[in-house]
Design a protein around this motif. Sequence first.
Motif, short mmCIF file in Angstrom:
data_model
loop_
_atom_site.label_atom_id
_atom_site.label_comp_id
_atom_site.label_asym_id
_atom_site.label_seq_id
_atom_site.Cartn_x
_atom_site.Cartn_y
_atom_site.Cartn_z
N VAL A 197 2.34 1.76 -3.58
CA VAL A 197 1.25 2.13 -4.39
C VAL A 197 0.87 3.55 -4.26
O VAL A 197 0.88 4.43 -5.10
N ARG A 198 1.04 4.16 -2.99
CA ARG A 198 0.56 5.57 -2.60
C ARG A 198 1.59 6.33 -3.15
O ARG A 198 1.51 7.39 -3.84
N ASN A 199 2.91 5.92 -2.88
CA ASN A 199 4.07 6.94 -3.52
C ASN A 199 4.07 6.84 -5.00
O ASN A 199 4.42 7.81 -5.60
N TYR A 200 3.72 5.66 -5.43
CA TYR A 200 3.72 5.57 -7.14
C TYR A 200 2.63 6.82 -7.60
O TYR A 200 2.72 7.40 -8.58
N GLU A 201 1.41 6.62 -6.98
CA GLU A 201 0.46 7.54 -7.36
C GLU A 201 0.85 8.98 -7.15
O GLU A 201 0.47 9.91 -7.79
N VAL A 202 1.52 9.59 -6.09
CA VAL A 202 1.90 10.63 -5.71
C VAL A 202 2.84 11.10 -6.51
O VAL A 202 3.21 12.35 -6.98
N PRO A 234 0.78 -1.39 -0.18
CA PRO A 234 -0.12 0.00 0.19
C PRO A 234 0.76 1.23 0.11
O PRO A 234 0.40 2.23 -0.62
N TRP A 235 1.99 1.20 0.66
CA TRP A 235 3.03 2.44 0.96
C TRP A 235 3.45 2.63 -0.65
O TRP A 235 3.67 3.83 -1.10
N THR A 239 10.35 8.06 1.60
CA THR A 239 10.41 9.65 1.48
C THR A 239 11.19 10.44 2.32
O THR A 239 12.41 9.92 2.59
#
Length: 218
Positions: free
Chosen positions: A14-19, A11-12, A27
Motif C-alpha cells: 500500500v505504501r509503495n502504491y501511494e508513493v 502495508p508495504w 524498491t
Amino acid sequence: MPLCALLVCSPWLVRNYEVFGHLLFATKSGADALAGWEDRMRGLVGYLLPNDVETNSPSRVAMGPEIELNQRCWQATRELWSEMSWGDLTQGTLVKWKTYWLSMDQLLEPGRISRMNRVLHAGAVVFYWALLALAGTGLWNLKKTQPEVAAILVGYAVLMTVLHTPFVMNSRIRAPLVDPLIAVLAGGGWAALEGEKRAGEYSGAVSTAAAGGPDRWG
C-alpha cells in the motif's frame, strides 16, 4: 500460508502504491538484491546499498529523490538480468541459500567490528550450526512418530526459503521466521539423543546381568 504472507506484506504494498502510483514489491534495495551483482549495480547507477544511501552526508542529497533511484536501479537490474546465464542464476541462488541457512554472512562479512566481536560472531555461528544439527536430529525423530507434522514443518521451511530467494537472504531475515522452529526441533533432538544414551546404558546393564554378573545371593 500465502494469504498470511500477503497480509504481512500488504502495508508495504500500500505504501509503495501511494508513493509510486502502482504496485511495487521491491524498491531500490530489492532491485539490487534481485540483480545479485552489487558491484555492477554501483557502476550502472552510481551508488551501492546500503552504505552509500543510508547516510546523512551531503552525498545522499546529490543522488536525487527515491523515485529516481528506483527507476535507475530497476533499469539496471533488467539489463543485468539479460546478461545472466542459467549458471550465474544457479550459482547466485546457491550462495543465497548457503548464507540464509548457514549464517555465512555473519561469519565472512560481519562488518567493521573489533577482533573480539569477530570472535564472538564466529562462536555464535558455530553454536548455531550445532543447533541446526540437533534440529535435524529432532526432525528425523519427529518423522518417525508424526510424519504429517514433520512434512508440514519441512514444507514451511522450503516455502520461506523460496519466497525469500529473489530478495536479500541473510541471518537477520531468517531469524524471526525459522530460528524459533530450529530451537524447538533442536530441543527435541537433544531429548532424543539423551533418550538413546539412557536406553543404551540400560541395555548394557541388562546384558551384563544376563551374562552372569555378580551373584547378589552368593
